[in-house]
Design an enzyme around this catalytic site. Structure first.
Site, PDB file in Angstrom:
ATOM      1  N   LYS A  56     -14.781 -21.554  32.314  1.00 23.14           N
ATOM      2  CA  LYS A  56     -14.956 -23.009  32.281  1.00 23.14           C
ATOM      3  C   LYS A  56     -15.518 -23.478  33.613  1.00 23.14           C
ATOM      4  O   LYS A  56     -14.848 -23.411  34.640  1.00 23.14           O
ATOM      5  CB  LYS A  56     -13.638 -23.730  32.034  1.00 23.14           C
ATOM      6  CG  LYS A  56     -13.902 -25.208  31.726  1.00 23.14           C
ATOM      7  CD  LYS A  56     -12.721 -26.102  31.965  1.00 23.14           C
ATOM      8  CE  LYS A  56     -12.585 -26.568  33.379  1.00 23.14           C
ATOM      9  NZ  LYS A  56     -13.666 -27.440  33.872  1.00 23.14           N
ATOM     10  N   GLU A 105      -6.385 -30.774  53.742  1.00 23.33           N
ATOM     11  CA  GLU A 105      -7.763 -30.341  53.496  1.00 23.33           C
ATOM     12  C   GLU A 105      -8.591 -31.570  53.118  1.00 23.33           C
ATOM     13  O   GLU A 105      -8.350 -32.189  52.079  1.00 23.33           O
ATOM     14  CB  GLU A 105      -7.790 -29.324  52.355  1.00 23.33           C
ATOM     15  CG  GLU A 105      -9.170 -28.778  52.089  1.00 23.33           C
ATOM     16  CD  GLU A 105      -9.218 -27.812  50.911  1.00 23.33           C
ATOM     17  OE1 GLU A 105      -8.630 -28.102  49.870  1.00 23.33           O
ATOM     18  OE2 GLU A 105      -9.871 -26.761  51.060  1.00 23.33           O
ATOM     19  N   GLU A 159      -7.588 -18.753  44.126  1.00 28.43           N
ATOM     20  CA  GLU A 159      -8.272 -18.963  45.399  1.00 28.43           C
ATOM     21  C   GLU A 159      -8.254 -20.462  45.626  1.00 28.43           C
ATOM     22  O   GLU A 159      -8.928 -21.206  44.916  1.00 28.43           O
ATOM     23  CB  GLU A 159      -9.687 -18.389  45.319  1.00 28.43           C
ATOM     24  CG  GLU A 159     -10.262 -18.103  46.683  1.00 28.43           C
ATOM     25  CD  GLU A 159     -11.107 -19.250  47.180  1.00 28.43           C
ATOM     26  OE1 GLU A 159     -10.540 -20.124  47.873  1.00 28.43           O
ATOM     27  OE2 GLU A 159     -12.308 -19.275  46.872  1.00 28.43           O
ATOM     28  N   CYS A 173     -13.966 -24.240  50.763  1.00 23.27           N
ATOM     29  CA  CYS A 173     -12.535 -23.932  50.898  1.00 23.27           C
ATOM     30  C   CYS A 173     -12.227 -23.286  52.241  1.00 23.27           C
ATOM     31  O   CYS A 173     -11.151 -23.478  52.793  1.00 23.27           O
ATOM     32  CB  CYS A 173     -12.082 -23.045  49.751  1.00 23.27           C
ATOM     33  SG  CYS A 173     -13.159 -21.651  49.475  1.00 23.27           S
TER      34      CYS A 173
HETATM   35  P1  NAI Z   1      -9.655 -29.163  40.834  1.00 25.42           P
HETATM   36  O1  NAI Z   1      -8.755 -28.131  41.371  1.00 25.42           O
HETATM   37  O2  NAI Z   1      -9.071 -30.288  40.070  1.00 25.42           O
HETATM   38  O3  NAI Z   1     -10.742 -28.496  39.868  1.00 25.42           O
HETATM   39  C1  NAI Z   1     -11.105 -27.158  39.850  1.00 25.42           C
HETATM   40  C2  NAI Z   1     -11.283 -26.703  38.410  1.00 25.42           C
HETATM   41  O4  NAI Z   1     -10.033 -26.765  37.729  1.00 25.42           O
HETATM   42  C3  NAI Z   1     -12.221 -27.568  37.603  1.00 25.42           C
HETATM   43  O5  NAI Z   1     -12.972 -26.744  36.748  1.00 25.42           O
HETATM   44  C4  NAI Z   1     -11.285 -28.444  36.791  1.00 25.42           C
HETATM   45  O6  NAI Z   1     -11.832 -28.907  35.591  1.00 25.42           O
HETATM   46  C5  NAI Z   1     -10.160 -27.492  36.521  1.00 25.42           C
HETATM   47  N1  NAI Z   1      -8.873 -28.122  36.221  1.00 25.42           N
HETATM   48  C6  NAI Z   1      -8.415 -29.344  36.608  1.00 25.42           C
HETATM   49  N2  NAI Z   1      -7.167 -29.537  36.148  1.00 25.42           N
HETATM   50  C7  NAI Z   1      -6.815 -28.431  35.466  1.00 25.42           C
HETATM   51  C8  NAI Z   1      -5.640 -28.020  34.772  1.00 25.42           C
HETATM   52  N3  NAI Z   1      -4.570 -28.799  34.705  1.00 25.42           N
HETATM   53  N4  NAI Z   1      -5.626 -26.809  34.215  1.00 25.42           N
HETATM   54  C9  NAI Z   1      -6.680 -25.999  34.309  1.00 25.42           C
HETATM   55  N5  NAI Z   1      -7.820 -26.329  34.927  1.00 25.42           N
HETATM   56  C10 NAI Z   1      -7.887 -27.531  35.502  1.00 25.42           C
HETATM   57  O7  NAI Z   1     -10.513 -29.695  41.987  1.00 25.42           O
HETATM   58  P2  NAI Z   1     -11.294 -31.097  42.030  1.00 25.42           P
HETATM   59  O8  NAI Z   1     -10.561 -32.181  41.318  1.00 25.42           O
HETATM   60  O9  NAI Z   1     -12.632 -30.832  41.558  1.00 25.42           O
HETATM   61  O10 NAI Z   1     -11.231 -31.420  43.560  1.00 25.42           O
HETATM   62  C11 NAI Z   1     -10.041 -31.974  44.113  1.00 25.42           C
HETATM   63  C12 NAI Z   1      -9.802 -31.425  45.468  1.00 25.42           C
HETATM   64  O11 NAI Z   1      -9.584 -30.026  45.375  1.00 25.42           O
HETATM   65  C13 NAI Z   1     -10.955 -31.554  46.428  1.00 25.42           C
HETATM   66  O12 NAI Z   1     -10.922 -32.748  47.098  1.00 25.42           O
HETATM   67  C14 NAI Z   1     -10.734 -30.402  47.350  1.00 25.42           C
HETATM   68  O13 NAI Z   1      -9.849 -30.775  48.367  1.00 25.42           O
HETATM   69  C15 NAI Z   1     -10.082 -29.358  46.498  1.00 25.42           C
HETATM   70  N6  NAI Z   1     -11.001 -28.321  46.038  1.00 25.42           N
HETATM   71  C16 NAI Z   1     -10.895 -27.089  46.579  1.00 25.42           C
HETATM   72  C17 NAI Z   1     -11.761 -26.106  46.200  1.00 25.42           C
HETATM   73  C18 NAI Z   1     -11.700 -24.756  46.769  1.00 25.42           C
HETATM   74  O14 NAI Z   1     -12.637 -23.988  46.601  1.00 25.42           O
HETATM   75  N7  NAI Z   1     -10.651 -24.382  47.436  1.00 25.42           N
HETATM   76  C19 NAI Z   1     -12.824 -26.343  45.229  1.00 25.42           C
HETATM   77  C20 NAI Z   1     -12.814 -27.656  44.684  1.00 25.42           C
HETATM   78  C21 NAI Z   1     -11.943 -28.601  45.101  1.00 25.42           C
END
Ligand code: NAI
Length: 838
Positions: free
Chosen positions: A197, A402, A271, A305
């Site tokens: 996804k 972060e 991760e 990240c």
């Molecule tokens: P997120 O963690 O919500 O999204 C990442 C993925 O998880 C997306 O594909 C999303 O659709 C999916 N997702 C969301 N809720 C889920 C659930 N309950 N069960 C399964 N999958 C789910 O990250 P988001 O909202 O895009 O960004 C929020 C914050 O997260 C950012 O401000 C940043 O601080 C952090 N982030 C960190 C990342 C990293 O690589 N460590 C990457 C993206 C965001």
């Protein structure tokens, strides 16, 4: 922007940039050809989402929609998982060479379409074309090439391992295609099938990738792409036929996924976020440092990240460095990411821009000094200027949270010890950079920072040959390299046991999977009472003999209640209670302390005190101690065997075998202590990428009921051989093998606190340990219910877990009971990048 009508002389005078746009025409044509919306890729076919719902994906640099995306539903996820299940026998049954050819073909096609992919990625994500063109997409191809190689070599390199099954993969928006490659390439190489996804903000290149899968003739169902938002991800996480979830994203969602999968038997790699330190010593080359900072925090707008978001600089050079940094920031160019001369593109979405803005305001409110360049950002998209904070207190919000944006917080330190303390002053542990011309200092600091990747005099370098992943709340599991491949493999004996079990299940209609096998003669007595210990005197009313009980080996023993073993000393349980240990026929054999939450706290504290010293002991020393334990156990082999007979009722030969196997196991790990070494990965970096197997820290071990001595040693020995300190909960029913073992430990030079033993109710104690924030990892070889509780509770500090879900293994069989699987679970890999050259 330069005036296009300016004369050459004017341009020489101003040295301003002219526009250098990358053409978006082929990408626009691709979008037009696919309009009005993209579909789901399931079982090799393109499908409309079952709910008929679509949402737009937006170009963040222009705030304009690009195309509509399908919102996959739980029904669509189910169809995709079914397709992956159906494809699994074929794909996993192919030869490694055949899989290698497919992966090779994918790599070639990615290279052939690299410009289209780079432009689409930039349009969908907002990151500069220079990054997508020169970094993201080449690395995507590299991952498929590298893993084509693993597919080719797997059978000879890891013959004892096989695929896990159907993998659910959920990725974020910051490196859309790269994260897809990091997940899909190793999964396919190892023979798994996948449902991926993409992030809702950036799904386009995943769809191009699906088209590439079709073009190379990848068998239907091997790769399925289901777009959608968090709800789609949630459906994938909860699907019962998914064998593993691999997730990259926020720690918050990582936690939700940990809890949602607890007890389900799904493997999990996470991760998550980071707040990575960028440590500058006074002898560093400051000009290189400035460029390093640009790459660390302004690469991909800081939405990385492992962004080096905390600049820790030695006080004596701080003013000089910050002055140069401000001058450099003044020259950075924010703007149209398709312009090849732009350094910083757009922030992914308004929600992220708001988050950055809010946190920056909070930094100002909390008293830090904010500095931004004099120029202003474009206003027709979501832009944020590079930002530097000074006068930052280490505990302030902006130093801890972060931000995931182009915001750097700077702090100073005086000594190397202070630098390490500041660097580790975070719940995260993803990456770090260390800058010094003194190689001894740099390597020593790299060893002390708690992070999965440490870059020396460089930053944000990645390669498929090197593992990437976190310590602590940055998650667990690695992506890339040999270490990353293990995430998608499991021991073949486990797969065989699964098959046997599902056949048995089909035959007798039982719904429980691989039930915990118990020795037929192991039935516990109906009561397992805990008795008060008034005035510190042991009391047992069971046999009316004042606590004396036959041991099964002749002479009646002197009454003795085994205490707990904490910090190298036998300690009375806090509860003042003890519990009887019975023979299978219900005879009381002895009593052990009834450990509780307070005892666990003491044991964790003792383990913590011991862990740094033990980790720093030489592997040779640790080996010597393991051999010494074996030697001392051998002297008392008869007594230990008799105890096993008494507790389990097994035949004498069985017990003798168990003791003998325990001694041999201690020898095995004495042998491994200085042989489970790391690797030098063949990354493109001139220099070396060292993959070091580091101890995790404090490990909690809930030991199995079967084979009370061997099971206990099989967990304790690898953990301590690798330099961890442990808190072991012995078999609840047969605890006396472990309590007898105190005196073996006491006479074997094991430093105080390295092995702590708390007897009592296993499941309860395991849960307390899983909740404890100072425990770094927990293994649970108890019941399925306990596995659930441990996994759910581990989400607190995102500690690593290894649980058996109530399945037993044959501890006497070395293939199941010892070896690399245990060593991997006892360590995490730190990759240290050390460039060479003038
Ligand atoms: P997120 O963690 O919500 O999204 C990442 C993925 O998880 C997306 O594909 C999303 O659709 C999916 N997702 C969301 N809720 C889920 C659930 N309950 N069960 C399964 N999958 C789910 O990250 P988001 O909202 O895009 O960004 C929020 C914050 O997260 C950012 O401000 C940043 O601080 C952090 N982030 C960190 C990342 C990293 O690589 N460590 C990457 C993206 C965001």
């Amino acid at each position: 922007m330069a005036d296009t009508k300016a004369s050459v002389a004017d341009i020489f005078e101003s040295m301003s940039y002219g526009p250098a746009p990358e053409s978006d025409a082929p990408a626009r044509a691709w979008l037009a050809a696919h309009a009005p919306h993209l579909r789901l890729f399931i079982g090799g076919e393109w499908r409309e989402p079952s709910g008929g719902e679509y949402f737009p994906t937006v170009n963040p640099a222009a705030a304009t929609p690009l195309i509509d995306i399908a919102q996959g539903t739980a029904k669509d996820v189910d169809a995709a998982v079914r397709a992956a299940c159906e494809a699994f026998p074929l794909w996993s049954g192919l030869s490694g060479h055949a899989r290698a050819r497919y992966l090779y073909a994918l790599a070639r096609q990615i290279q052939k379409h690299s410009r289209l992919l780079a432009v689409l990625e930039t349009m969908d994500n907002g990151k500069p074309i220079r990054e997508t063109r020169d970094l993201d997409i080449p690395l995507v191809a590299r991952h498929f090439y590298h893993h084509a190689g693993w597919a080719q070599l797997l059978a000879s390199e890891m013959p004892e391992m096989g695929p896990v099954g159907v993998i659910g993969q959920i990725i974020p928006w910051n490196f859309p295609l790269l994260m897809l490659a990091w997940k899909i390439a190793p999964a396919l190489a190892a023979g798994n099938t996948v449902v991926l996804k993409p992030a809702e903000f950036t799904p386009i290149t995943a769809i191009v990738f699906a088209e590439i899968c079709q073009a190379v003739g990848l068998p239907a169902g091997v790769v399925n792409i289901v777009t959608g938002d968090g709800r789609t991800g949630e459906a994938l996480v909860k699907h019962p036929d998914v064998n593993k979830i691999a997730f990259t994203g926020s720690t918050e969602v990582g936690r939700i996924i940990r809890r949602a999968t607890a007890g389900s038997g799904k493997r999990l790699s996470l991760e998550l976020g980071g707040k990575s330190p960028f440590v500058v010593f006074d002898d560093a080359d400051l000009d290189s440092v400035v460029e390093g900072v640009v790459d660390a925090i302004w690469f991909n707008q800081g939405q990385v990240c492992c962004a080096g978001s905390r600049l820790l600089v030695q006080e004596s050079v701080a003013d000089r460095l910050l002055a140069r940094l401000r001058a450099r920031m003044e020259k950075l160019r924010v703007g149209d990411p398709l312009d090849k001369a732009v350094d910083i593109g757009a922030i992914i979405a308004p929600v992220q821009l708001e988050k950055i803005t809010r946190l920056v305001q909070q930094g100002v409110d909390e008293g830090a000094q904010m500095w931004q360049p004099s120029w202003s950002c474009p206003t027709d998209g979501y832009f944020f200027p590079p930002t530097l904070f000074t006068e930052v207190s280490p505990s302030s919000t902006i130093a801890q949270v972060e931000i995931f944006g182009p915001v750097l917080v700077a702090m100073t330190f005086r000594t190397p010890a202070e630098a390490v303390a500041l660097a580790n002053n975070t719940n995260y542990g993803l990456a770090a950079s260390v800058w010094s011309e003194n190689i001894n200092l740099a390597l020593s600091i790299a060893g002390q920072i708690q992070a999965g990747t440490v870059w020396i005099n460089c930053t944000n370098v990645f390669d498929a040959a090197s593992g990437f992943g976190g310590y602590r709340e940055s998650g667990y599991g690695r992506e890339g390299g040999r270490e990353g491949l293990y995430e998608y493999l499991k021991p073949i004996w486990e797969a065989a046991a699964d098959d046997a079990e599902s056949q048995a299940r089909n035959a007798n209609g039982s719904s429980r999977s691989r039930r915990r096998a118990t020795l037929a003669n192991e039935a516990a007595p109906a009561t397992n009472g805990a008795h008060a210990e008034p005035n510190g005197h042991a009391y047992s009313g069971h046999d009316g003999s004042g606590g004396f009980a036959a041991t099964g080996f002749g002479t009646p023993p002197i009454d003795r209640t085994a205490k707990l073993f904490i910090g190298g000393k036998q300690a009375r349980p806090d509860s003042g209670y003890s519990r009887e240990i019975y023979s299978p026929s219900g005879e009381a054999l002895g009593e052990v302390g009834e450990g509780n939450r307070k005892d666990i706290r003491n044991a964790v504290e003792a383990a913590h005190k011991a862990s740094a010293g033990w980790a720093a002991a030489t592997a040779h020393n640790r080996a010597q101690i393991l051999y010494y334990i074996a030697e001392n156990l051998a002297v008392r082999a008869e007594e230990f065997a008799a105890r096993i007979v008494a507790m389990t009722g097994c035949p004498q030969e069985e017990a003798d075998r168990e003791v003998e196997a325990s001694i041999e196991r201690l020898f095995s790990y004495g042998a491994w202590a200085d042989k489970y070494d790391g690797a030098i990965h063949r990354t493109p970096l001139p220099g070396m990428t060292l993959a070091d197997n580091e101890p995790i820290g404090v490990l909690a071990l809930a030991c199995p009921d079967e084979r009370p001595l061997l099971g206990f040693i099989s967990l304790v020995a690898p953990a301590i051989a690798m330099g961890n300190a442990v808190i072991a909960i012995p078999s609840e029913r047969h605890s006396l093998s472990a309590t007898d073992f105190y005196s073996v430990l006491e006479t074997s030079d094991v430093p105080a606190g390295v092995v702590n033993i708390v007897t009592g109710p296993s499941d309860t104690l395991a849960k307390v340990l899983a909740q404890h924030d100072d425990v770094d990892a927990i293994w649970c070889f108890g019941s399925a219910e306990s596995a659930h509780d441990v996994e759910a509770a581990s989400a607190g500090n995102m500690k690593r877990t290894w649980v058996s879900y109530g399945h037993s293994r044959d501890w006497l069989d070395a293939a199941q009971g010892e070896g690399r699987e245990f060593l991997r679970e006892s360590t995490h890999v730190k990759n240290i990048w050390i460039p060479s050259g003038e």
